[in-house]
Design a protein around this motif. Structure first.
Motif, short mmCIF file in Angstrom:
data_model
loop_
_atom_site.label_atom_id
_atom_site.label_comp_id
_atom_site.label_asym_id
_atom_site.label_seq_id
_atom_site.Cartn_x
_atom_site.Cartn_y
_atom_site.Cartn_z
N ALA A 175 0.81 -1.21 0.00
CA ALA A 175 0.00 0.00 0.00
C ALA A 175 0.85 1.27 0.00
N GLU A 176 1.85 1.33 0.85
CA GLU A 176 2.66 2.53 0.95
C GLU A 176 4.10 2.16 1.22
N GLN A 177 5.01 2.85 0.59
CA GLN A 177 6.42 2.60 0.79
C GLN A 177 7.08 3.89 1.26
N PRO A 178 7.10 4.13 2.55
CA PRO A 178 7.72 5.36 3.04
C PRO A 178 9.24 5.28 2.93
N GLN A 179 9.86 6.40 2.74
CA GLN A 179 11.30 6.52 2.68
C GLN A 179 11.92 5.57 1.66
N ALA A 180 11.47 5.65 0.42
CA ALA A 180 11.98 4.76 -0.61
C ALA A 180 12.78 5.56 -1.63
N ILE A 181 13.87 4.95 -2.09
CA ILE A 181 14.68 5.53 -3.16
C ILE A 181 14.56 4.59 -4.35
N ASN A 182 14.06 5.10 -5.46
CA ASN A 182 13.89 4.30 -6.67
C ASN A 182 15.11 4.46 -7.55
N ILE A 183 15.78 3.35 -7.83
CA ILE A 183 16.93 3.35 -8.71
C ILE A 183 16.58 2.50 -9.92
N ALA A 184 16.75 3.06 -11.10
CA ALA A 184 16.44 2.34 -12.33
C ALA A 184 17.73 2.10 -13.11
N VAL A 185 17.82 0.92 -13.72
CA VAL A 185 18.95 0.56 -14.57
C VAL A 185 18.39 0.16 -15.92
N ASP B 266 17.63 4.66 7.34
CA ASP B 266 17.84 3.46 6.53
C ASP B 266 16.70 3.36 5.51
N PRO B 267 16.79 4.09 4.41
CA PRO B 267 15.69 4.08 3.44
C PRO B 267 15.62 2.75 2.68
N LEU B 268 14.45 2.48 2.18
CA LEU B 268 14.25 1.30 1.33
C LEU B 268 14.70 1.66 -0.07
N ILE B 269 15.59 0.85 -0.63
CA ILE B 269 16.09 1.09 -1.98
C ILE B 269 15.42 0.09 -2.91
N ILE B 270 14.67 0.61 -3.88
CA ILE B 270 13.96 -0.22 -4.85
C ILE B 270 14.75 -0.19 -6.15
N ILE B 271 15.21 -1.34 -6.57
CA ILE B 271 16.00 -1.45 -7.80
C ILE B 271 15.08 -1.91 -8.92
N ASN B 272 14.92 -1.05 -9.93
CA ASN B 272 14.14 -1.36 -11.12
C ASN B 272 15.13 -1.62 -12.24
N ASN C 293 26.76 -3.60 -8.96
CA ASN C 293 27.34 -2.28 -8.65
C ASN C 293 26.41 -1.48 -7.75
N LEU C 294 25.11 -1.51 -8.04
CA LEU C 294 24.14 -0.81 -7.21
C LEU C 294 24.12 -1.38 -5.79
N MET C 295 24.14 -2.68 -5.69
CA MET C 295 24.12 -3.31 -4.38
C MET C 295 25.38 -2.97 -3.58
N GLU C 296 26.51 -2.92 -4.26
CA GLU C 296 27.76 -2.56 -3.60
C GLU C 296 27.71 -1.11 -3.11
N ALA C 297 27.17 -0.21 -3.94
CA ALA C 297 27.06 1.20 -3.54
C ALA C 297 26.13 1.35 -2.34
N ALA C 298 25.02 0.60 -2.32
CA ALA C 298 24.11 0.66 -1.18
C ALA C 298 24.78 0.13 0.08
N ALA D 24 27.06 2.77 1.35
CA ALA D 24 26.32 3.88 1.95
C ALA D 24 25.72 3.49 3.30
N GLY D 25 25.71 2.20 3.61
CA GLY D 25 25.17 1.73 4.88
C GLY D 25 23.70 1.40 4.84
N TYR D 26 23.16 1.18 3.64
CA TYR D 26 21.74 0.88 3.49
C TYR D 26 21.57 -0.62 3.23
N ALA D 27 20.79 -1.26 4.08
CA ALA D 27 20.64 -2.71 3.99
C ALA D 27 19.30 -3.15 3.42
N LYS D 28 18.35 -2.24 3.32
CA LYS D 28 17.02 -2.61 2.84
C LYS D 28 16.97 -2.45 1.32
#
Length: 139
Positions: free
Chosen positions: A55-65, A99-105, A117-122, A125-129
């Motif tokens: 329903a809702e994804q608070p604090q999400a960063i959308n990364i597209a490749v 600790d924002p949620l990182i959504i990889i598209n 590479n994206l997973m390594e950068a996250a 950065a200290g982001y595990a989600k």
């Protein structure tokens, strides 16, 4: 006197029961010691999934490749040169979020290395989600 006795000739009899016992023991031994290896073929057709939408994804960063290897963070095209620099960009986009949620598209034709590479950068950065966005299959 007849010293010769007539011997009765008995028909030779072949007993198969000991032979069958020995063959069964050998068969059991071979079945127990044989290693069975399965050769699998890789037939991969990704990404697709059948799951309910959150329903809702608070604090999400959308990364597209894209399939060509271009990256975008929250619909803004960014350059990826090193994981350390991209981690700094992620921290800047996250702002004060702990600790924002990182959504990889990732495009289905994108290389595996670009996603790693994206997973390594996250991680740097200290982001595990991390989560991967998929599309539902048409039925």
């Amino acid at each position: 006197m007849n010293f010769r006795q007539r011997r009765r000739r008995e028909e030779p009899e072949i007993n198969f029961i000991p032979l069958i016992d020995v063959l069964l023991v050998i068969l059991i031994f071979l079945m127990a010691t044989t290693t069975y290896s399965r050769f699998a073929e890789l037939k991969i057709n990704l990404p697709s999934a059948d799951a309910e939408k959150v329903a809702e994804q608070p604090q999400a960063i959308n990364i597209a490749v894209s399939a060509t290897g271009q990256y975008s963070v929250n619909n803004e095209v960014v350059a990826f040169d090193t994981p350390e620099n991209f981690a700094a960009q992620l921290r800047q986009v996250a702002g004060d979020q702990a600790d924002p949620l990182i959504i990889i598209n990732a495009d289905a034709q994108a290389t595996h290395q670009s996603v790693v590479n994206l997973m390594e950068a996250a991680r740097l950065a200290g982001y595990a989600k991390l989560t991967f966005a998929t599309q539902t299959q048409d039925k």
